[in-house]
Design a protein around this motif. Structure first.
Motif, mmCIF file in Angstrom:
data_model
loop_
_atom_site.group_PDB
_atom_site.id
_atom_site.type_symbol
_atom_site.label_atom_id
_atom_site.label_comp_id
_atom_site.label_asym_id
_atom_site.label_seq_id
_atom_site.Cartn_x
_atom_site.Cartn_y
_atom_site.Cartn_z
ATOM 1 N N VAL A 41 0.868 -1.180 0.000
ATOM 2 C CA VAL A 41 0.000 0.000 0.000
ATOM 3 C C VAL A 41 0.902 1.227 0.000
ATOM 4 C CG1 VAL A 41 -1.821 1.258 1.205
ATOM 5 C CG2 VAL A 41 -1.764 -1.247 1.276
ATOM 6 N N PHE A 42 0.656 2.149 -0.919
ATOM 7 C CA PHE A 42 1.506 3.331 -0.974
ATOM 8 C C PHE A 42 0.688 4.565 -1.325
ATOM 9 C CE2 PHE A 42 1.690 1.099 -5.005
ATOM 10 C CZ PHE A 42 1.470 2.079 -5.957
ATOM 11 N N ILE A 43 1.217 5.692 -0.921
ATOM 12 C CA ILE A 43 0.584 6.972 -1.234
ATOM 13 C C ILE A 43 1.577 7.839 -2.000
ATOM 14 C CG2 ILE A 43 -1.058 6.972 0.686
ATOM 15 C CD1 ILE A 43 0.873 8.763 2.231
ATOM 16 N N ILE A 44 1.017 8.681 -2.843
ATOM 17 C CA ILE A 44 1.821 9.606 -3.629
ATOM 18 C C ILE A 44 1.182 10.984 -3.509
ATOM 19 C CG2 ILE A 44 2.703 10.162 -5.931
ATOM 20 C CD1 ILE A 44 2.398 7.210 -6.643
ATOM 21 N N PRO A 45 1.950 11.992 -3.122
ATOM 22 C CA PRO A 45 1.381 13.350 -3.092
ATOM 23 C C PRO A 45 0.761 13.687 -4.436
ATOM 24 C CG PRO A 45 3.545 13.327 -2.052
ATOM 25 C CD PRO A 45 3.361 11.979 -2.687
ATOM 26 N N LEU A 46 -0.372 14.337 -4.409
ATOM 27 C CA LEU A 46 -1.119 14.621 -5.639
ATOM 28 C C LEU A 46 -0.261 15.362 -6.654
ATOM 29 C CD1 LEU A 46 -3.911 14.240 -6.868
ATOM 30 C CD2 LEU A 46 -4.552 16.471 -5.947
ATOM 31 N N SER A 47 0.630 16.201 -6.180
ATOM 32 C CA SER A 47 1.478 16.985 -7.085
ATOM 33 C C SER A 47 2.481 16.117 -7.836
ATOM 34 C CB SER A 47 2.238 18.053 -6.294
ATOM 35 O OG SER A 47 3.042 17.446 -5.293
ATOM 36 N N ARG A 48 2.692 14.858 -7.348
ATOM 37 C CA ARG A 48 3.693 13.988 -7.970
ATOM 38 C C ARG A 48 3.076 12.688 -8.467
ATOM 39 N NH1 ARG A 48 7.284 12.348 -3.775
ATOM 40 N NH2 ARG A 48 8.654 11.622 -5.427
ATOM 41 N N ASP A 49 1.766 12.645 -8.639
ATOM 42 C CA ASP A 49 1.092 11.400 -8.984
ATOM 43 C C ASP A 49 1.486 10.878 -10.357
ATOM 44 O OD1 ASP A 49 -0.710 9.307 -8.355
ATOM 45 O OD2 ASP A 49 -2.200 10.209 -9.687
ATOM 46 N N SER A 50 2.150 11.681 -11.144
ATOM 47 C CA SER A 50 2.539 11.243 -12.485
ATOM 48 C C SER A 50 3.595 10.151 -12.458
ATOM 49 C CB SER A 50 3.056 12.421 -13.302
ATOM 50 O OG SER A 50 4.184 13.002 -12.675
ATOM 51 N N ILE A 51 4.230 9.887 -11.301
ATOM 52 C CA ILE A 51 5.250 8.844 -11.244
ATOM 53 C C ILE A 51 4.623 7.464 -11.179
ATOM 54 C CG2 ILE A 51 6.775 10.398 -9.978
ATOM 55 C CD1 ILE A 51 6.410 8.531 -7.533
ATOM 56 N N PHE A 52 3.295 7.365 -10.978
ATOM 57 C CA PHE A 52 2.671 6.065 -10.829
ATOM 58 C C PHE A 52 2.942 5.190 -12.050
ATOM 59 C CE2 PHE A 52 -1.062 3.279 -11.518
ATOM 60 C CZ PHE A 52 -0.820 2.425 -10.466
ATOM 61 N N GLY A 53 3.403 3.970 -11.799
ATOM 62 C CA GLY A 53 3.693 3.032 -12.870
ATOM 63 C C GLY A 53 5.062 3.215 -13.492
ATOM 64 N N LYS A 54 5.811 4.235 -13.058
ATOM 65 C CA LYS A 54 7.121 4.499 -13.651
ATOM 66 C C LYS A 54 8.236 4.433 -12.617
ATOM 67 C CE LYS A 54 5.024 7.661 -17.004
ATOM 68 N NZ LYS A 54 4.990 9.049 -17.522
ATOM 69 N N LYS A 55 7.897 4.712 -11.368
ATOM 70 C CA LYS A 55 8.902 4.823 -10.337
ATOM 71 C C LYS A 55 8.332 4.333 -9.016
ATOM 72 C CE LYS A 55 12.006 8.366 -8.418
ATOM 73 N NZ LYS A 55 12.313 9.808 -8.401
ATOM 74 N N ARG A 56 9.180 3.755 -8.169
ATOM 75 C CA ARG A 56 8.718 3.294 -6.864
ATOM 76 C C ARG A 56 8.261 4.466 -6.011
ATOM 77 N NH1 ARG A 56 12.082 1.341 -3.232
ATOM 78 N NH2 ARG A 56 13.835 2.426 -4.134
ATOM 79 N N ALA A 57 7.165 4.248 -5.292
ATOM 80 C CA ALA A 57 6.714 5.257 -4.331
ATOM 81 C C ALA A 57 7.554 5.131 -3.066
ATOM 82 C CB ALA A 57 5.243 5.056 -4.014
#
Length: 411
Positions: free
Chosen positions: A164-180
């Motif tokens: 389970v991971f969270i990503i700040p909304l301002s950086r959500d573009s990393i999803f699927g490309k980089k580890r959270a």
């Protein structure tokens, strides 16, 4: 064209298993030695500076464990949040773990070190799950939490070891490309807790993966998420996520290969329902083929006994519906080598008497000549055993060993 008469072809469905079995005729059968298996992961004896320290200004952190340990998959498991351009170094020193900072720390900032499943004991690789260490370079420590449960949407059952991971909304573009960098794992009840969070707006995801890289892969991983962002101003509980396998809308063959041993591999972007494969233009080749679909019906391996064709057309069906037709070609100069390979469950030349001998082969086995098998126990020949051709097995990767030979001692 010239007919392929590779003599090794005749071994494909013959008694080639016999030679491999005879090799193990002298395997010792001995009672297991030693005490109970250690199932306890390393325990923390001391942290310097202490966990949750404020006004932190140390150059390194030292964590002392009660036993020797290994650092597993450091690049995948260890992370620091907020991220640093040069991440900390992890160094083992006997039973101590040193975390050495290479970059300067920002003022009045809470940092969280997440070790995932990186720490495991030396002997049995028991993992110390979800180890974290948090500190603040200022007088206040971020202390908000998000917690909940992860379940499988099809079964409703809790999911163990989902990330389970969270990503700040301002950086959500990393999803699927980089580890959270902010993540945790679920326990056997599917429960999770993300700790030491700051006020912010986040997107939250759950991932059950096969690759272990903590990056979403559509073909193999299950995903869960909440569409609306979480505005974190206070502790949030009951943030529950359901895992599902994202299905491709249109069928595609992701990969296909004509192997050097005359077999064919195919990988699809969908799980097929009651899958079928038919060779349309060569009845002889179609009737003699051996076909194995994966457990999830999204890949297959096909062995061809007759390799005298120039080309074949293969039709793929799901639940009786034709999905695609592909063609495989052979060149006149093509030759094929079929080398029998096998693995077993013998450890250091010793066969555990409470387990059957398992031999796993890279080709289907058709016939076994049991009269040529020699099994000895302490140099004494044994005949009170049975030989069983097991059900097909399909590993998630590699396709080796669809058949297993088992030798069992009679009571």
């Amino acid at each position: 064209m010239t007919k392929n008469t590779n003599p090794s072809k005749s071994l494909f469905f013959k008694s080639i298993i016999v030679l491999a079995l005879c090799i193990y005729g002298c395997a010792s059968m001995r009672s297991p030695e030693g005490g109970p298996i250690d199932k306890t992961p390393p325990k923390i004896l001391k942290m310097e500076p202490k966990d949750l320290t404020t006004n932190f200004n140390a150059k390194k952190i030292v964590i002392t464990f009660d036993e020797y340990f290994n650092i597993q998959n450091e690049s995948r498991e260890f992370s620091i949040s907020p991220e640093q351009e040069r991440p900390p170094l992890l160094k083992k020193d006997q039973k101590k773990l040193e975390i050495i900072f290479q970059d300067s720390l920002e003022k009045n900032t809470t940092y969280t070190l997440n070790f995932g499943n990186a720490i495991a004991d030396v002997n049995e690789s028991n993992v110390l799950k979800n180890l974290t260490y948090a500190f603040s370079t200022g007088p206040l420590l971020d202390s908000l939490t998000i917690s909940g449960r992860v379940t499988n949407t099809l079964t409703g059952k809790p999911v163990l070891d989902a990330t389970v991971f969270i990503i700040p909304l301002s950086r959500d573009s990393i999803f699927g490309k980089k580890r959270a960098s902010i993540s945790t794992s679920t326990d056997s009840s599917g429960l999770y807790t993300l700790k030491n969070l700051k006020k912010d707006t986040y997107k939250i995801y759950a991932l059950k993966e096969n690759g272990g890289d903590k990056i979403y892969q559509q073909r193999s991983d299950e995903i869960g998420f909440i569409k609306e962002p979480l505005v974190l101003t206070k502790n949030l509980d009951s943030i529950n996520l359901g895992l599902f396998k994202e299905l491709a809308q249109e069928f595609r063959i992701l990969d296909r290969k004509f192997n050097q041993d005359g077999s064919i591999n195919m990988i699809f972007n969908q799980k097929l329902i009651k899958p079928e494969l038919t060779i349309l233009d060569n009845k002889t080749v179609n009737e003699s083929k051996i076909l194995r679909f994966s457990k999830t019906n999204d890949s297959l391996k096909m062995w061809l006994q007759d390799l005298t064709f120039d080309s074949i057309k293969v039709e793929i069906k799901s639940n009786g519906k034709p999905l695609d037709t592909v063609q495989f070609n052979r060149e006149r100069k093509d030759t094929y080598a079929r080398t029998l390979l096998q693995t077993d469950n013998i450890e250091a030349g010793i066969l555990n008497p409470y387990r059957p001998l398992r031999l796993i082969f890279n080709f289907p086995i058709d016939k076994i000549d049991q009269t040529k098998i020699k099994l000895t126990e302490d140099s004494i020949p044994k005949t009170n055993f049975t030989l069983i051709k097991d059900q097909k097995i399909m590993p998630s990767e590699g396709y080796d060993g669809f058949y297993m030979a088992l030798i069992k001692r009679n009571a």
